[in-house]
Write a protein that holds these residues in place. Structure first.
Motif, PDB file in Angstrom:
ATOM      1  N   TRP A 164       0.841  -1.215   0.000  1.00  0.00           N
ATOM      2  CA  TRP A 164       0.000   0.000   0.000  1.00  0.00           C
ATOM      3  C   TRP A 164       0.867   1.254   0.000  1.00  0.00           C
ATOM      4  CZ3 TRP A 164      -0.425   3.644   4.045  1.00  0.00           C
ATOM      5  CH2 TRP A 164      -1.507   4.537   3.974  1.00  0.00           C
ATOM      6  N   MET A 165       1.909   1.251   0.851  1.00  0.00           N
ATOM      7  CA  MET A 165       2.824   2.388   0.920  1.00  0.00           C
ATOM      8  C   MET A 165       3.552   2.571  -0.388  1.00  0.00           C
ATOM      9  SD  MET A 165       4.509   1.727   4.622  1.00  0.00           S
ATOM     10  CE  MET A 165       5.415   3.213   4.963  1.00  0.00           C
ATOM     11  N   GLN A 166       3.891   1.431  -1.003  1.00  0.00           N
ATOM     12  CA  GLN A 166       4.665   1.475  -2.229  1.00  0.00           C
ATOM     13  C   GLN A 166       3.818   2.015  -3.377  1.00  0.00           C
ATOM     14  OE1 GLN A 166       7.115  -1.957  -2.507  1.00  0.00           O
ATOM     15  NE2 GLN A 166       7.341  -1.820  -4.711  1.00  0.00           N
ATOM     16  N   GLU A 167       2.534   1.665  -3.375  1.00  0.00           N
ATOM     17  CA  GLU A 167       1.667   2.085  -4.467  1.00  0.00           C
ATOM     18  C   GLU A 167       1.338   3.559  -4.380  1.00  0.00           C
ATOM     19  OE1 GLU A 167      -1.555  -0.638  -5.144  1.00  0.00           O
ATOM     20  OE2 GLU A 167      -0.135  -1.764  -6.389  1.00  0.00           O
ATOM     21  N   ARG A 168       1.404   4.081  -3.186  1.00  0.00           N
ATOM     22  CA  ARG A 168       1.243   5.524  -3.052  1.00  0.00           C
ATOM     23  C   ARG A 168       2.621   6.133  -3.028  1.00  0.00           C
ATOM     24  NH1 ARG A 168      -4.007   6.473   0.481  1.00  0.00           N
ATOM     25  NH2 ARG A 168      -5.160   4.803  -0.513  1.00  0.00           N
ATOM     26  N   ASP A 169       2.695   7.374  -3.279  1.00  0.00           N
ATOM     27  CA  ASP A 169       3.989   8.043  -3.186  1.00  0.00           C
ATOM     28  C   ASP A 169       4.360   8.122  -1.714  1.00  0.00           C
ATOM     29  OD1 ASP A 169       6.193   9.523  -3.469  1.00  0.00           O
ATOM     30  OD2 ASP A 169       5.266  11.144  -4.606  1.00  0.00           O
ATOM     31  N   LYS A 212       2.741   9.687   4.708  1.00  0.00           N
ATOM     32  CA  LYS A 212       3.473  10.578   5.615  1.00  0.00           C
ATOM     33  C   LYS A 212       2.884  10.504   7.018  1.00  0.00           C
ATOM     34  CE  LYS A 212       5.924  14.659   4.026  1.00  0.00           C
ATOM     35  NZ  LYS A 212       5.802  15.974   3.406  1.00  0.00           N
ATOM     36  N   GLY A 213       1.552  10.573   7.057  1.00  0.00           N
ATOM     37  CA  GLY A 213       0.858  10.543   8.344  1.00  0.00           C
ATOM     38  C   GLY A 213       1.134   9.242   9.089  1.00  0.00           C
ATOM     39  N   LEU A 214       1.014   8.176   8.360  1.00  0.00           N
ATOM     40  CA  LEU A 214       1.257   6.868   8.977  1.00  0.00           C
ATOM     41  C   LEU A 214       2.680   6.782   9.521  1.00  0.00           C
ATOM     42  CD1 LEU A 214       0.328   3.849   9.383  1.00  0.00           C
ATOM     43  CD2 LEU A 214       1.478   3.399   7.212  1.00  0.00           C
ATOM     44  N   THR A 215       3.625   7.185   8.682  1.00  0.00           N
ATOM     45  CA  THR A 215       5.037   7.103   9.074  1.00  0.00           C
ATOM     46  C   THR A 215       5.291   7.943  10.322  1.00  0.00           C
ATOM     47  OG1 THR A 215       5.569   6.888   6.746  1.00  0.00           O
ATOM     48  CG2 THR A 215       7.393   7.379   8.228  1.00  0.00           C
ATOM     49  N   GLN A 216       4.761   9.152  10.263  1.00  0.00           N
ATOM     50  CA  GLN A 216       4.990  10.062  11.389  1.00  0.00           C
ATOM     51  C   GLN A 216       4.473   9.459  12.688  1.00  0.00           C
ATOM     52  OE1 GLN A 216       3.560  13.987  10.617  1.00  0.00           O
ATOM     53  NE2 GLN A 216       5.232  14.803  11.864  1.00  0.00           N
ATOM     54  N   ARG A 217       3.295   8.814  12.612  1.00  0.00           N
ATOM     55  CA  ARG A 217       2.716   8.252  13.822  1.00  0.00           C
ATOM     56  C   ARG A 217       3.507   7.046  14.306  1.00  0.00           C
ATOM     57  NH1 ARG A 217      -3.593   8.315  14.295  1.00  0.00           N
ATOM     58  NH2 ARG A 217      -2.841   7.364  16.205  1.00  0.00           N
ATOM     59  N   LEU A 218       3.954   6.215  13.365  1.00  0.00           N
ATOM     60  CA  LEU A 218       4.747   5.041  13.779  1.00  0.00           C
ATOM     61  C   LEU A 218       6.076   5.470  14.394  1.00  0.00           C
ATOM     62  CD1 LEU A 218       4.128   2.450  10.909  1.00  0.00           C
ATOM     63  CD2 LEU A 218       3.267   2.373  13.256  1.00  0.00           C
ATOM     64  N   VAL A 219       6.760   6.436  13.736  1.00  0.00           N
ATOM     65  CA  VAL A 219       8.041   6.918  14.250  1.00  0.00           C
ATOM     66  C   VAL A 219       7.836   7.538  15.630  1.00  0.00           C
ATOM     67  CG1 VAL A 219       9.871   8.641  13.928  1.00  0.00           C
ATOM     68  CG2 VAL A 219       9.115   7.243  12.009  1.00  0.00           C
ATOM     69  N   LEU A 247      10.007  -6.058   3.667  1.00  0.00           N
ATOM     70  CA  LEU A 247       9.431  -5.102   2.722  1.00  0.00           C
ATOM     71  C   LEU A 247       8.831  -3.910   3.461  1.00  0.00           C
ATOM     72  CD1 LEU A 247       8.758  -4.465  -0.234  1.00  0.00           C
ATOM     73  CD2 LEU A 247       6.571  -5.622   0.111  1.00  0.00           C
ATOM     74  N   PHE A 248       8.138  -4.198   4.546  1.00  0.00           N
ATOM     75  CA  PHE A 248       7.534  -3.106   5.313  1.00  0.00           C
ATOM     76  C   PHE A 248       8.618  -2.192   5.881  1.00  0.00           C
ATOM     77  CE2 PHE A 248       5.734  -1.295   9.244  1.00  0.00           C
ATOM     78  CZ  PHE A 248       4.694  -0.577   8.674  1.00  0.00           C
ATOM     79  N   ALA A 249       9.670  -2.818   6.429  1.00  0.00           N
ATOM     80  CA  ALA A 249      10.768  -2.037   6.989  1.00  0.00           C
ATOM     81  C   ALA A 249      11.368  -1.153   5.893  1.00  0.00           C
ATOM     82  CB  ALA A 249      11.821  -2.961   7.575  1.00  0.00           C
ATOM     83  N   CYS A 250      11.565  -1.757   4.727  1.00  0.00           N
ATOM     84  CA  CYS A 250      12.178  -1.040   3.608  1.00  0.00           C
ATOM     85  C   CYS A 250      11.347   0.189   3.243  1.00  0.00           C
ATOM     86  CB  CYS A 250      12.292  -2.003   2.432  1.00  0.00           C
ATOM     87  SG  CYS A 250      12.811  -1.244   0.899  1.00  0.00           S
ATOM     88  N   ASN A 251      10.061  -0.024   3.049  1.00  0.00           N
ATOM     89  CA  ASN A 251       9.220   1.095   2.629  1.00  0.00           C
ATOM     90  C   ASN A 251       9.027   2.114   3.743  1.00  0.00           C
ATOM     91  OD1 ASN A 251       8.958   0.260   0.036  1.00  0.00           O
ATOM     92  ND2 ASN A 251       7.120  -0.982   0.427  1.00  0.00           N
ATOM     93  N   LEU A 252       9.070   1.639   4.973  1.00  0.00           N
ATOM     94  CA  LEU A 252       8.971   2.561   6.096  1.00  0.00           C
ATOM     95  C   LEU A 252      10.190   3.477   6.110  1.00  0.00           C
ATOM     96  CD1 LEU A 252       7.242   3.298   8.595  1.00  0.00           C
ATOM     97  CD2 LEU A 252       8.732   1.797   9.922  1.00  0.00           C
ATOM     98  N   VAL A 253      11.382   2.888   5.825  1.00  0.00           N
ATOM     99  CA  VAL A 253      12.608   3.693   5.805  1.00  0.00           C
ATOM    100  C   VAL A 253      12.512   4.727   4.682  1.00  0.00           C
ATOM    101  CG1 VAL A 253      15.087   3.647   5.379  1.00  0.00           C
ATOM    102  CG2 VAL A 253      14.055   1.914   6.850  1.00  0.00           C
ATOM    103  N   THR A 254      12.046   4.272   3.502  1.00  0.00           N
ATOM    104  CA  THR A 254      11.905   5.222   2.390  1.00  0.00           C
ATOM    105  C   THR A 254      11.015   6.407   2.807  1.00  0.00           C
ATOM    106  OG1 THR A 254      11.972   3.301   0.953  1.00  0.00           O
ATOM    107  CG2 THR A 254      11.374   5.398  -0.065  1.00  0.00           C
ATOM    108  N   ALA A 255       9.897   6.050   3.405  1.00  0.00           N
ATOM    109  CA  ALA A 255       8.964   7.104   3.820  1.00  0.00           C
ATOM    110  C   ALA A 255       9.588   7.994   4.883  1.00  0.00           C
ATOM    111  CB  ALA A 255       7.682   6.473   4.350  1.00  0.00           C
ATOM    112  N   ALA A 256      10.337   7.377   5.793  1.00  0.00           N
ATOM    113  CA  ALA A 256      10.950   8.148   6.879  1.00  0.00           C
ATOM    114  C   ALA A 256      11.980   9.125   6.328  1.00  0.00           C
ATOM    115  CB  ALA A 256      11.591   7.206   7.888  1.00  0.00           C
ATOM    116  N   THR A 257      12.732   8.697   5.299  1.00  0.00           N
ATOM    117  CA  THR A 257      13.734   9.617   4.759  1.00  0.00           C
ATOM    118  C   THR A 257      13.066  10.780   4.019  1.00  0.00           C
ATOM    119  OG1 THR A 257      13.996   8.248   2.791  1.00  0.00           O
ATOM    120  CG2 THR A 257      15.595   7.912   4.556  1.00  0.00           C
TER     121      THR A 257
END
Lengths: 385, 673
Positions: free
Chosen positions: A132-137, A144-151, A174-184
């Motif tokens: 889902w994260m990958q399919e969205r930018d 962004k919102g999801l990442t911010q809340r998880l971080v 895969l989740f970790a990978c995309n989470l890192v992308t979003a976090a950066t």
């Protein structure tokens, strides 16, 4: 038989209605959405309605049903179980049905679902969320919102290193990978205002260092899900800009970040930088590296460095800038050597020009760039005199 | 600034390495990052990769370091610095005790793929000019990595065999090459070689070499005293290994194990899993097996018989002989004095039923051996002897076997051959083959040990005696007795003289004595008694012969009483007895009484002429006067009484005197025999 599913569900109370709704959705989607007898026209609509009414509890008609905390936990648990038991091919379609709509405020529930999935190691949920994260930018507000809340939950509010977070790559790489992308994307490390939390940097550097293939997880999905971004450009940005930004923070008197924390941050970046080079080399050896980073990404990083770089720097700042340039040069060299990006003379030239005109001289970067520009020919070592 | 100038003058490669080295220990990441970059810029640079290797090595990352080493061995096979490193790794493998650094190096070696390990060992071993060192290195590698045995085991065997031949020390089987071959390489190849195909003929040669080595090893003289400087260096030159390295802890166990391993390879008919049993168990099983196969007499098993018998033979033979001769062997004899196997002095030499045949017949034809109770572990000594005899007989049972046996013994050292000679002598005596025993005894090297001299002469005397060369035999015995100092205490023989009562039959019996005076003296006297006794049956017997017998019987009185009675009955039959030295040597009251009785009417009215002054001469002097004999009789009685009353000379001194003074007379008894 299914005609009156809605009315049947309406008669049930929580949690039975949800339980039945989830079972119905799973079996319906798994049967490739057969026509519901008597409801030919608006099958899709009914499915959405069931989902909205009995899973997400966002009633379109009537008053909003509010679940208390315990009930909500029960709901999340039922969803996790549903994903675990659903047939492989249906999992993402169910997920998409629940969380696919944009900007509808389901992120709140999704964040809670992911927290639970991470702690109970519910791999299907994490996998679907990653797709889902990958399919969205990664820059999309939902992600962004999801990442911010998880971080925030795991790296800022959590007092100690969370084991759930530490082991995340082994549960769902895969989740970790995309989470890192979003976090950066979220924390670009371009200045005091985009500084990633220290704990996040610690987690991420450890993840990449321990698992040299984590960064290419999203790339591996590219064959199935055309859209992908990789964490490598963002992480390279951290490593390159990090030393200079930290140095400037250190010299700033009103900095809210302590010296010890800065030291820790820098040491994490040392490790992360090596981990990136190792990831590039390793993934190249198993032919997974192409596409991890592009020449434009590198050119962009050079540009952002130039933005961070201030004229007339202090001695320490010069040293930090040197480190930044050397890291850029190293990633450039190793990525090119491992055929991670397609040689783009134009972009390399762009970096060369930028380095020549806007940035201080750096022997390694000069060496690497001239090596790149003599593409095809081996680099001529400069002989003494 | 000076630094900056120096930096500028460095070549790119050196500069990169310098930068990688410039990071503090607290930052292991940056150095590695630099080296990864450097390697990517200059993939053909050995310096950079070696630096990367050193970084991993210093950080004690076994796997990483091994990976770099592996890469370098493939990419830069000709870098001398790399081989220096490899050399130091291989050296660490040869160390007994490992410190942390050496442990890391051995771990590093272990982390490499076998093919690389092989390459390392082979390349390095090629550079070692000393064959022994090279072999030791290969051996070590094979010990650590048994999978190397498959490929290099046989090569190593060949190398050692060739070098042993080239070095010209083949005639001394206890040399360094043979030691490595037999004690280390062979067991390894046989055990770990898996399906390694070893030529059958080669296996027999291996076994022969192993037997030669071990038998020579255990029979070598053991002087552990520090030798002079020159000698030490000479012996090192011969062995190439230090004395400690030449030590073998359990030679027989090793030899048996090799025999069993080779036997397994050759699919010999033998008990399964014998290799893991105890030594005694192995020996017993092999003996049974040998006898069993032997009785089948199949040709197919001849090699098994030959080699099993050979190993069992050398084992038993060396055990036996080292017990005979305490000082000359290292087999750890418990005896401080030699042991001697001699005839049991039964009177069978005049019996016609002596079995002189060498052919082994049924077990009951083997003689019995009585052992001195003073011999420690006599049962073991006897058992060794009997096993050796049986194996020897097997090894000589056919012409073909004899030939093979001869070949197997050909390369033995002098010491070992002497051992064999000692054994063969005892076996000849055991088989009543005196002529051969004499020939062999005369071949013995001159020994400096007086006890061994006594031992050998005693055996020689026995053999002469039973070969009917009595005077030679008696002369040897008299010499022996004369050489024994007077201080020797008298003792009674533990063995029963044959004179006591006739043994039931003429079965051949032997004694095993300790070479101490207290056992030799009684034996020698018994020997003389036996000799004299046999002469009493001869028509040429003289009164002095009878007298000598009586005098000797006093030594262990009253053991010889039975024989004494026989002598008396002969005298009675003769009716007269003349021996004028009677009172110088006879003191035994019982004997004197008997003689006093002889003269009486009841005693048989024997005409005795035993006064120091012959009665005959006196009689001639007193021819004219009648009744002159009366005075003579009174003289005799008085002398008798005086003799009884006088203080008796100690037995052994009397005997010594008698043998010395009457030597010629005694020998005369045996003239013409």
């Amino acid at each position: 038989m299914s005609a009156d599913i809605l009315s049947r569900l309406y008669r049930l109370n929580f949690p039975d209605c949800t339980k039945e709704a989830l079972a119905f959705l799973t079996s319906f989607i798994s049967q490739d959405c057969p026509k519901i007898p008597g409801l030919n026209a608006n099958t899709e609509q009914i499915i959405v309605e069931i989902c909205q009414e009995f899973v997400l509890f966002k009633s379109a008609r009537g008053p909003q049903k509010k679940l208390n905390a315990v009930q909500e936990l029960h709901l999340l648990d039922m969803i996790c179980t549903c994903f675990s038991e659903a047939p492989e091919k249906s999992k993402y379609r169910i997920f998409n049905l629940m969380f696919g709509a944009r900007g509808d405020g389901t992120v709140n529930l999704l964040t809670k679902l992911l927290s639970l999935a991470m702690s109970v190691k519910c791999i299907p949920v994490l996998f679907c969320a990653a797709i889902w994260m990958q399919e969205r930018d990664s820059l999309s507000p939902d992600v962004k919102g999801l990442t911010q809340r998880l971080v925030s939950d795991y790296c800022i509010l959590y007092p100690e290193q969370s084991t759930v977070f530490t082991t995340l790559p082994s549960v769902s790489p895969l989740f970790a990978c995309n989470l890192v992308t979003a976090a950066t994307s979220l924390y670009s490390f371009a200045g005091a205002d985009s500084l990633p939390p220290l704990t996040l940097v610690q987690h991420v550097s450890e993840w990449v260092y321990k698992d040299n293939t984590m960064c290419c997880e999203s790339l591996r999905q590219a064959a199935i899900h055309s859209a992908y971004t990789t964490p490598v450009p963002g992480l390279t940005g951290w490593c390159v800009r990090g030393p200079l930004v930290c140095c400037q923070l250190r010299e700033k008197s009103d900095s809210h970040i302590g010296q010890a924390q800065i030291d820790l941050m820098l040491s994490c970046l040392d490790k992360l930088h090596l981990a990136l080079l190792q990831s590039l080399t390793f993934t190249a050896s198993v032919n997974l590296s192409p596409g991890l980073i592009s020449a434009s990404d590198l050119a962009h990083i050079a540009q952002t460095l130039q933005v961070v770089f201030r004229p007339n720097p202090s001695k320490l700042e010069s040293l930090a800038c040197n480190t930044a340039l050397e890291r850029l040069a190293q990633i450039l060299q190793v990525a090119s050597c491992t055929r991670t990006y397609i040689a783009d003379r134009g972009k390399i030239k762009e970096i060369e020009t930028l380095a020549k005109l806007k940035l201080p001289y750096n022997r390694l970067l000069t060496m690497v760039l001239s090596n790149q520009l003599q593409s095809g020919r081996p680099y001529q070592s400069n002989t003494v005199n | 600034m000076a630094n900056a100038v120096v930096e500028q003058e460095l070549s790119d490669i050196d500069w990169l390495v310098m930068r990688a080295r410039s990071f503090p220990k607290s930052d292991p990441f940056s150095a590695k990052a630099w080296l990864i970059t450097a390697k990517s810029l200059f993939p053909q640079s050995f310096v950079i990769q070696f630096e990367s290797y050193l970084v991993e090595k210093n950080a004690k990352n076994v796997d990483e370091a091994a990976r770099y080493l592996q890469d370098m061995l493939q990419t830069f096979p000709n870098e001398s610095r790399l081989w220096l490193e490899v050399h130091s790794i291989l050296e660490s493998l040869q160390k007994e005790t490992l410190d942390q650094k050496l442990t890391f190096l051995t771990d590093l070696f272990a982390a490499l793929p076998t093919s690389t390990q092989c390459l390392m060992v082979l390349r390095v071993s090629e550079t070692i000019s000393d064959v022994l060192e090279r072999c030791q290195l290969l051996l070590l590698a094979m010990k650590k990595f048994p999978n190397l045995v498959q490929e290099h085991g046989l090569k190593l065997v060949e190398m050692l065999v060739k070098e042993e031949t080239n070095s010209g020390i083949v005639n001394n089987p206890v040399n360094c090459y043979r030691k490595l071959l037999v004690c280390d390489v062979m067991p390894l190849v046989l055990q770990k070689g898996g399906h390694l195909e070893v030529n059958m003929f080669h296996l027999y040669v291996w076994l022969q070499r192993a037997t030669e080595f071990y038998v020579s090893y255990v029979s070598q003289p053991h002087n552990h005293e520090p030798t002079s400087e020159a000698e030490t260096s000479k012996s090192r030159g011969l062995t190439g290994l230090s004395e400690a390295e030449m030590q073998v802890t359990d030679p027989w166990g090793n030899l048996l194990r090799l025999l069993l391993l080779i036997g397994q390879r050759l699919k010999w008919d033998m008990e399964l899993d014998l290799v893991n049993k105890t030594k005694d168990c192995q020996i017993q099983s092999l003996q049974h097996q040998l006898m069993r196969i032997k009785s089948h007499g199949s040709d197919a098993n001849s090699k098994q018989i030959l080699h099993t018998a050979m190993v069992l033979f050398v084992h038993a033979m060396v055990n036996y002989v080292s017990n005979l001769d305490a000082e000359s062997s290292l087999a750890g004899s418990a005896h401080l004095v030699p042991i001697v196997l001699v005839e049991g002095l039964s009177s069978r030499s005049n019996s016609s039923s002596i079995n002189k045949s060498k052919k082994p017949k049924l077990d009951c034809t083997y003689p019995t051996i009585e052992t001195s109770p003073n011999i420690i572990s006599s049962a073991f000594v006897l058992q060794s002897f009997e096993t050796a005899v049986r194996c020897y007989e097997i090894l000589n049972s056919t012409e073909e076997m004899k030939f093979e046996f001869y070949n197997l013994c050909q390369n033995w050292r002098k010491e070992t051959k002497t051992m064999l000679l000692y054994f063969q002598i005892d076996m000849a005596i055991y088989q009543a083959n005196y002529e051969e025993a004499i020939t062999l005894l005369l071949q013995l090297p001159v020994t400096a040990n007086p006890k061994m001299k006594v031992r050998n002469n005693l055996q020689l005397a026995c053999c002469y005696f039973y070969h009917k060369q009595y005077s030679k035999a008696v002369e040897l015995i008299l010499d022996l007795l004369e050489a024994i100092p007077l201080t020797a205490a008298t003792s009674s023989a533990w063995f029963q003289g044959d004179s006591a009562e006739d043994k039931s039959d003429s079965a051949h019996s032997l004694f095993m004595l300790q070479c101490v005076d207290s056992e030799i003296i009684p034996y020698c006297i018994q020997f003389l008694i036996t000799g004299l006794k046999e002469r009493t049956l001869s028509p040429l017997k003289t009164d002095s012969l009878l007298a000598h017998l009586i005098i000797l019987l006093q030594y262990d009185w009253p053991k010889g009483e039975f024989l004494f009675c026989e002598v008396i009955s002969i005298i009675k039959k003769q009716g007269s007895f003349t021996y004028n030295s009677f009172f110088s040597y006879v003191h035994q009251v019982d004997i004197l009484e008997e003689f006093a009785f002889l003269e009486t009417g009841v005693g048989g009215l024997v005409n005795l002429d035993i006064m120091p002054n012959s009665t005959k001469v006196l009689a001639q002097q007193r021819t004219v006067t009648r009744g002159v004999n009366k005075g003579v009789k009174e003289d005799f009685k008085a002398t008798l009484e005086k003799q009884v009353a006088s203080v008796m000379e100690p037995n052994h001194i009397l005997l010594h005197r008698f043998l010395k003074e009457e030597r010629t007379e005694i020998l005369n008894n045996f003239v013409g025999s």
